[in-house]
Scaffold this motif. Sequence first.
Motif, PDB file in Angstrom:
ATOM      1  N   ASP A  41       0.687  -1.253   0.012  1.00  0.00           N
ATOM      2  CA  ASP A  41      -0.155   0.012   0.055  1.00  0.00           C
ATOM      3  C   ASP A  41       0.625   1.400   0.090  1.00  0.00           C
ATOM      4  OD1 ASP A  41      -2.325   1.007  -0.107  1.00  0.00           O
ATOM      5  OD2 ASP A  41      -2.937   1.180   1.902  1.00  0.00           O
ATOM      6  N   LEU A  42       1.584   1.238   0.985  1.00  0.00           N
ATOM      7  CA  LEU A  42       2.474   2.679   1.137  1.00  0.00           C
ATOM      8  C   LEU A  42       3.942   2.103   1.415  1.00  0.00           C
ATOM      9  CD1 LEU A  42      -0.088   5.169   2.165  1.00  0.00           C
ATOM     10  CD2 LEU A  42       1.616   5.587   0.257  1.00  0.00           C
ATOM     11  N   ALA A  43       4.958   3.220   1.381  1.00  0.00           N
ATOM     12  CA  ALA A  43       6.136   2.990   1.535  1.00  0.00           C
ATOM     13  C   ALA A  43       7.039   3.909   2.147  1.00  0.00           C
ATOM     14  CB  ALA A  43       7.054   2.280   0.343  1.00  0.00           C
ATOM     15  N   HIS A  44       8.073   3.825   2.958  1.00  0.00           N
ATOM     16  CA  HIS A  44       9.042   4.835   3.028  1.00  0.00           C
ATOM     17  C   HIS A  44      10.267   4.161   3.404  1.00  0.00           C
ATOM     18  CE1 HIS A  44       6.053   7.898   3.560  1.00  0.00           C
ATOM     19  NE2 HIS A  44       6.924   8.748   3.105  1.00  0.00           N
ATOM     20  N   PRO A  45      11.569   4.963   3.114  1.00  0.00           N
ATOM     21  CA  PRO A  45      12.879   4.500   3.147  1.00  0.00           C
ATOM     22  C   PRO A  45      13.168   4.499   4.497  1.00  0.00           C
ATOM     23  CG  PRO A  45      13.072   6.758   2.027  1.00  0.00           C
ATOM     24  CD  PRO A  45      11.393   6.299   2.372  1.00  0.00           C
TER      25      PRO A  45
ATOM     26  N   GLY B  74      19.302   2.115   3.866  1.00  0.00           N
ATOM     27  CA  GLY B  74      19.859   0.763   3.330  1.00  0.00           C
ATOM     28  C   GLY B  74      18.607  -0.272   3.699  1.00  0.00           C
ATOM     29  N   TRP B  75      17.343   0.295   4.439  1.00  0.00           N
ATOM     30  CA  TRP B  75      16.336  -0.650   4.455  1.00  0.00           C
ATOM     31  C   TRP B  75      15.256   0.218   3.644  1.00  0.00           C
ATOM     32  CZ3 TRP B  75      15.696  -5.472   7.006  1.00  0.00           C
ATOM     33  CH2 TRP B  75      16.814  -5.849   7.551  1.00  0.00           C
ATOM     34  N   PHE B  76      14.082  -0.411   3.313  1.00  0.00           N
ATOM     35  CA  PHE B  76      12.900  -0.037   2.904  1.00  0.00           C
ATOM     36  C   PHE B  76      11.695  -0.798   3.374  1.00  0.00           C
ATOM     37  CE2 PHE B  76      12.840   3.476  -0.467  1.00  0.00           C
ATOM     38  CZ  PHE B  76      11.461   3.822  -0.430  1.00  0.00           C
ATOM     39  N   PHE B  77      10.800   0.263   4.033  1.00  0.00           N
ATOM     40  CA  PHE B  77       9.507  -0.352   4.443  1.00  0.00           C
ATOM     41  C   PHE B  77       8.349  -0.140   3.793  1.00  0.00           C
ATOM     42  CE2 PHE B  77      12.724   1.001   7.394  1.00  0.00           C
ATOM     43  CZ  PHE B  77      13.068  -0.170   8.324  1.00  0.00           C
TER      44      PHE B  77
ATOM     45  N   HIS C 171      -2.166   1.389   6.230  1.00  0.00           N
ATOM     46  CA  HIS C 171      -2.115   2.156   5.030  1.00  0.00           C
ATOM     47  C   HIS C 171      -0.978   2.961   5.080  1.00  0.00           C
ATOM     48  CE1 HIS C 171      -3.632   4.198   1.568  1.00  0.00           C
ATOM     49  NE2 HIS C 171      -3.569   5.316   2.275  1.00  0.00           N
ATOM     50  N   GLY C 172      -0.708   4.104   5.655  1.00  0.00           N
ATOM     51  CA  GLY C 172       0.678   4.613   5.907  1.00  0.00           C
ATOM     52  C   GLY C 172       1.877   3.972   6.328  1.00  0.00           C
ATOM     53  N   CYS C 173       2.891   4.067   6.020  1.00  0.00           N
ATOM     54  CA  CYS C 173       4.379   3.519   6.367  1.00  0.00           C
ATOM     55  C   CYS C 173       5.235   4.587   6.693  1.00  0.00           C
ATOM     56  CB  CYS C 173       4.588   2.259   5.735  1.00  0.00           C
ATOM     57  SG  CYS C 173       5.873   1.545   6.233  1.00  0.00           S
ATOM     58  N   ASP C 174       5.340   5.182   7.940  1.00  0.00           N
ATOM     59  CA  ASP C 174       6.136   6.393   7.583  1.00  0.00           C
ATOM     60  C   ASP C 174       7.445   6.142   8.763  1.00  0.00           C
ATOM     61  OD1 ASP C 174       4.283   7.915   6.163  1.00  0.00           O
ATOM     62  OD2 ASP C 174       2.805   7.360   7.638  1.00  0.00           O
ATOM     63  N   VAL C 175       8.624   6.656   8.560  1.00  0.00           N
ATOM     64  CA  VAL C 175       9.727   6.446   9.194  1.00  0.00           C
ATOM     65  C   VAL C 175      10.134   8.103   9.763  1.00  0.00           C
ATOM     66  CG1 VAL C 175      12.003   5.889   9.077  1.00  0.00           C
ATOM     67  CG2 VAL C 175      10.447   4.757   7.816  1.00  0.00           C
ATOM     68  N   ASP C 176      10.492   8.125  11.010  1.00  0.00           N
ATOM     69  CA  ASP C 176      10.605   9.287  11.516  1.00  0.00           C
ATOM     70  C   ASP C 176      12.166   9.719  11.197  1.00  0.00           C
ATOM     71  OD1 ASP C 176      12.363   7.460  13.327  1.00  0.00           O
ATOM     72  OD2 ASP C 176      12.321   9.550  14.567  1.00  0.00           O
ATOM     73  N   PRO C 177      12.159  11.016  11.347  1.00  0.00           N
ATOM     74  CA  PRO C 177      13.935  11.526  10.954  1.00  0.00           C
ATOM     75  C   PRO C 177      14.822  10.966  11.306  1.00  0.00           C
ATOM     76  CG  PRO C 177      12.123  13.618  11.737  1.00  0.00           C
ATOM     77  CD  PRO C 177      11.539  12.261  12.067  1.00  0.00           C
TER      78      PRO C 177
ATOM     79  N   ILE D  27       9.325   3.236  12.880  1.00  0.00           N
ATOM     80  CA  ILE D  27       8.305   2.920  11.652  1.00  0.00           C
ATOM     81  C   ILE D  27       6.963   2.933  12.150  1.00  0.00           C
ATOM     82  CG2 ILE D  27       7.924   1.367   9.706  1.00  0.00           C
ATOM     83  CD1 ILE D  27      11.428   0.487  11.430  1.00  0.00           C
ATOM     84  N   VAL D  28       6.291   3.906  11.587  1.00  0.00           N
ATOM     85  CA  VAL D  28       4.772   3.925  12.226  1.00  0.00           C
ATOM     86  C   VAL D  28       3.680   3.402  11.067  1.00  0.00           C
ATOM     87  CG1 VAL D  28       2.900   5.663  12.644  1.00  0.00           C
ATOM     88  CG2 VAL D  28       5.308   6.383  13.004  1.00  0.00           C
TER      89      VAL D  28
END
Lengths: 654, 189
Positions: free
Chosen positions: A225-229, A236-239, A330-336, A341-342
């Motif tokens: 559905d969604l992704a963030h590095p 080096g990872w992606f979610f 749904h959203g897959c969000d990575v903090d700064p 990983i939310v």
Amino acid sequence: MKNILKSAVAMLSVLVAFTSCNNPKSSNSGALAGNVAEKVYVAPGDHDEFYAFISGGFSGQLSVYGLPSGRLFKVIPVFSQDAEKAYGYNEETKPMLNTSHGFVPWDDAHHPDISQTNGVIDGRWVFINGNNTPRIAKVDLSVFETTEIIEIPNSAGNHSSSFVTENSEYVVAGTRFSVPIPQKDMPIKDYKGNFKGSLTFISVEPEHGHMDIKFQLIMPGFDYDLAHPGRGASHGWFFFSTYNSEEASTLMEVNASQNDKDFIAAVNWKKIEEYVNNGGGTMMPANYAHNVYDEATHSATSTMKKEVLVVNPSEVPGAVFLLPTPKSPHGCDVDPSGEYIVGNGKLSANLTVHSFTKMLNAIENKKFAGDAYGIPIINFEDVLAGVVEQPGLGPLHTEFDGKGNAYTTFFISSEVVKWKLGTWEVVDRQPCYYSVGHLMIPGGNSQKPFGKYVVAMNKITKDRYLPTGPEVTQSAQLYDISGEKMELLLDFPTIGEPHYAAGCPADLIKPRSKKIFNLEDNKHPYAAKSEADTKVVRDGNVVHIYMTTIRSHFSPDNIEGIKVGDKVYFHVTNLEQDYDVPHGVSMIGANTSELLIMPGQTETFLWEPKQVGVWPFYCTDFCSALHQEMQGYVRVSSANSNTTLKWSLGEDIE
Amino acid sequence: MLIAALLPLGLFLFPLWKITLEAPQYPTPLGMYIHINDFSDANPHDIKNINLMNHYVGMKYIPESIPEFKIFPAGILITSLIGLIIAFKGNYKWFLFWFILMVTLSSAGLYDFYLWEHDYGHNLDPKAIMKFTNPDGSQMGFQPPLFGSKDILNFKAHSYPRLGAFFLGLGILTSLIAYFTGKKNIKKV
């Protein structure tokens, strides 16, 4: 005398200043309202502090807004034809919309993301995905034009896209709809175990940003559905968030909502990169378009690529893991910092936050709860960092302000909720009008967000603006997030569906924005770089007109010897070399759009005259005081006539 | 005196004059540098754009080259050479001669510049797109000022000397100082 005038003007302005200070106090409901207006007021002639690139969703385009004013500057055509700019209509840009399915004049543009260097946005390019016929486009921010589009094979509903890694090594495109890979004729009911989902890693060449598919990871048949590095430590990872881990293929709203937990897929792309660099993976036959616009020739070319490198997760042990995440995240969000990983479980009452450190620990100690198609599933408790308890209904997306706070949108309860990373406590909530989807903090997908404003992009507006019949405007909302509490500053209408956005400080882009194209550098094969180079050339029934524009005339402006049934190409070069002096051109009865030609550029439209007569053409962009005089005539004779081919400017023919 | 003779050579390094045209539509004003041997753009394509504007009122294009671009550099080279010879061989009276020579030649140069400007501003194409007349009915001219600022239709034109001109002026002034210093020293002796 001049001094007297100056002091008089100075006196007047002081008076005006005083009177205008008095007005708001007497007429406005409160000092607070006046204060809010000031925060979004950008005085005439002044510039906004931020650019916001807001996707047009089903309009297929990317719009450029200023923040905090919410003023629209430009709609950049990306996936849809745009008659105003001749995008997808002129001969130069038609190849941009070519695909393996032929010419596709529309798409659904979702997730713009700005290129990064060292984890910080660099303002060079915006990448954006087309959902429907899977494509990734690149917009060059020196010209604000789409300069490259690559089609994604083995994908459908290209939704968990187009997010970039922290040095723009890759832009990633994940499939929402799993499909047979390769495509084949088979019963839909045999979905489970047979359909696959591809996660595509597109390399970005650092100098010019050219895109090339490095590899495709062929995953189980979930919906990605969604992704963030990852960033910082997790670079080096992606979610990727997933739903439909049930692998249903019908009545999805019910059948894909049965499992208590779906997954966030964690992909160690560095490991897979190493694997393919050492010859790993399988080259698979494919057919996909790669369309590149060249600024020197002002023309695009479309190349069909015939193979793609695919990698099965089981070939690279330790590269892919599944993190259980409640209820169709749904959203897959990575903090700064890259630690959190939310997972925004859209049917869950709580927000789930995973820890990257805990994930590495669990992998090291093999704390697995099982596997799915050979991919290890990590124990939920062993990867969980914390839970935001009951923050709202229908969480969709989270962004970060770089000060330890996260902001999550809730579709069902229609609000933005601010909460603290680490303590998981809710700090503030503000309503949205209505049913917010994505939100955007400039620099939000990077190590360095600019946490001054958040833009909420709503799915519904109902009564929020003057009604315009059944279809009402789409809308975004701007909040000030510089203080402890959020403050709603502005509603502003948007194009299409404001799906998602990317923002950055204006100073990052403004100095690099081109003013003109140098005529000397124009390498268009049909360019006429001076009026002396203009000509009309017949080759059978194909006629090429090498035409120029400069204030305020076309050269040539009288043409004779065109015949019914000819294919007449108007190749028009704008000889202007001054800022903001485009010329337009349109021909009566041409079955296409106008051309809008920037200074130094050449564009081409095709006209196939069907009737004898003398037919006018004219300049469509109000270019100068003599714009109305900027016109010309083409004499069209019958197919079997022998009118000789002639052209002229400023003299009568013969 | 040696310095006086060398300073005018700065004209080969720096522009002599600059004409700037301001209008609301040109947030970055149009500008043209006049060098001893060339016209050049203040910003890329400015001369082309000045020509484009001026064609509406029938003004001729600013030429690629004018005869002065050959004569002026030669003049400066010759007078500098004369100045050098004087510096080494001549007495202070010759310094005054060089001063007067330079003032005369510079004035002639300025007058020539004025004549060109006048022709450029008044010798208009009879088929000009827009014809303007003065209140007395005579044809309106568009001559930029020789020195100073002037409103011309929607433009405000500025015309001022640049670094090259200051080098020339300083050279001339230095020669005068050299003359007086020389005179004083002679008297002392």
